[in-house]
Design a protein around this motif. Sequence first.
Motif, short mmCIF file in Angstrom:
data_model
loop_
_atom_site.label_atom_id
_atom_site.label_comp_id
_atom_site.label_asym_id
_atom_site.label_seq_id
_atom_site.Cartn_x
_atom_site.Cartn_y
_atom_site.Cartn_z
N ILE A 222 25.06 15.86 9.97
CA ILE A 222 26.42 16.39 9.98
C ILE A 222 27.09 15.99 11.29
N TYR A 223 28.20 15.25 11.20
CA TYR A 223 28.92 14.79 12.38
C TYR A 223 30.19 15.62 12.55
N GLY A 224 30.32 16.23 13.71
CA GLY A 224 31.50 17.02 14.01
C GLY A 224 31.23 18.01 15.12
N VAL A 225 32.30 18.60 15.62
CA VAL A 225 32.20 19.66 16.62
C VAL A 225 33.09 20.81 16.18
N GLY A 226 32.78 22.01 16.67
CA GLY A 226 33.59 23.16 16.30
C GLY A 226 32.91 24.47 16.61
N SER A 227 33.59 25.55 16.26
CA SER A 227 33.15 26.89 16.64
C SER A 227 31.89 27.35 15.91
N GLN A 228 31.55 26.71 14.78
CA GLN A 228 30.39 27.15 14.01
C GLN A 228 29.11 26.38 14.34
N ALA A 229 29.13 25.57 15.38
CA ALA A 229 27.96 24.76 15.72
C ALA A 229 26.72 25.61 15.92
N GLY A 230 26.83 26.69 16.71
CA GLY A 230 25.68 27.55 16.96
C GLY A 230 25.19 28.24 15.71
N LEU A 231 26.11 28.72 14.88
CA LEU A 231 25.74 29.39 13.63
C LEU A 231 25.00 28.44 12.70
N LEU A 232 25.46 27.21 12.61
CA LEU A 232 24.82 26.24 11.72
C LEU A 232 23.44 25.85 12.22
N GLU A 233 23.28 25.71 13.52
CA GLU A 233 21.96 25.41 14.09
C GLU A 233 20.99 26.54 13.74
N LYS A 234 21.46 27.78 13.82
CA LYS A 234 20.63 28.94 13.48
C LYS A 234 20.24 28.92 12.01
N MET A 235 21.20 28.59 11.15
CA MET A 235 20.93 28.53 9.71
C MET A 235 19.92 27.44 9.37
N ILE A 236 20.02 26.33 10.06
CA ILE A 236 19.08 25.22 9.83
C ILE A 236 17.64 25.68 10.10
N LYS A 237 17.46 26.43 11.16
CA LYS A 237 16.12 26.93 11.49
C LYS A 237 15.66 27.97 10.47
N GLU A 238 16.58 28.88 10.09
CA GLU A 238 16.23 29.94 9.13
C GLU A 238 15.84 29.38 7.78
N LYS A 239 16.43 28.27 7.37
CA LYS A 239 16.13 27.68 6.06
C LYS A 239 15.03 26.62 6.15
N ASN A 240 14.38 26.55 7.31
CA ASN A 240 13.29 25.58 7.52
C ASN A 240 13.73 24.15 7.23
N LEU A 241 14.94 23.83 7.72
CA LEU A 241 15.50 22.50 7.49
C LEU A 241 15.52 21.63 8.75
N SER A 242 14.82 22.06 9.78
CA SER A 242 14.87 21.34 11.06
C SER A 242 14.40 19.90 10.95
N GLN A 243 13.51 19.63 9.98
CA GLN A 243 13.01 18.27 9.80
C GLN A 243 13.95 17.42 8.93
N ASN A 244 14.90 18.10 8.27
CA ASN A 244 15.77 17.41 7.33
C ASN A 244 17.21 17.26 7.82
N VAL A 245 17.69 18.26 8.56
CA VAL A 245 19.12 18.35 8.86
C VAL A 245 19.36 18.32 10.37
#
Length: 365
Positions: A222-245
């Motif tokens: 995902i390419y971009g910047v914005g206010s939801q960057a931290g929230l999305l990083e947290k969601m990536i970890k919660e969904k076990n997507l760190s190796q994919n996303v």
Amino acid sequence: MRILFLIDRLCIGGAERVVTILANSLIKEGCTAGISVFHVSDKDYKTEQEVQVFCMGNVKGDGTSLFSKIKRINQRKTLIKNAIEQFQPDVVIPFLVPMVIETVSAAKKLKIPVIATMRCSLDSQDFLRKCFYKAALVKCAAVFLQTESQKNYLNRMIRKKSFVLANPVSQHMIDAGSKRNYRDEMKRFVSVGRLEKQKNYEMLLAAAALADGGSGSMILDIYGVGSQAGLLEKMIKEKNLSQNVRICGWSSQIETVLTQYDAFLMTSNYEGMPNALMEAMAAGMPCIVTDCPTGPRELIGNNERGLLVRMGDIESFADAMKLFMKNPKMAKDYGILAGEYMKNNYSAETISKKLLNQICRVINK
């Protein structure tokens, strides 16, 4: 013909990209093009040397009170008026809602026609701003829309002086599409856009988790910047997507970025005419997007040049991703059709000539 564009800045956003492309192209049509901004940065989109870019000055906030806000608005209007007087344009084209409101007010005594722009669904604006914007449209010489569906937000009087002209795509992106090499497998997905609620990246991450099914074979950047960057990083970890996303930040070389991926994804809740989608299609990418207001259906058609998915339908979006992964030949066909469609209808030369015709019509009324 002297044409002055007004926009807050020239970096990152889709409207900013459009202003740059139009100014660069209008120069080639023999016009004198200027762009006035409030902010400059090293991330600004590049303009041709002949395009005159002016920094009006950065109006800094000094409080949150109503008085402070009114003071800042008045300062901005003064700077806009000064920029118009300095450039002496035949027509002024402000981009984005606040700039339209302020420019109409600043230019009212200068007797220079203002062509307002509508860049997204008005439903995305708060009530007060929407009222000021519509009042500004009444005073404009013309209104520059991106899609026919945007006319639904306008009354009959404003519709009469509006014209529809889609966003242009750069020749660099069209060239990238003509040279695209399609791979025999489909697993590298990309999304481009501001990291804001409008883009509904939460849906995208949920769909990506379903599409991958824990296999770890799918890649999403995902390419971009914005206010939801931290929230999305947290969601990536919660969904076990760190190796994919991955959240990859902003890139000034998006045409090069797109060549590295197999398909483009967009899950927006609303758009104007989505530049990221247009550029992906121009680059010959198979696309999966939500059928949001406004723009995607105008570009994709009825699943003719990509796949449209109902807004908020996570399972259907994941199914579309799996369909592409299982059928790379079908995905490739969509990409080829998308690239040809954009080349034939949305080149910078085509759109800038149409805009110039509309400007001449306004000036010669």
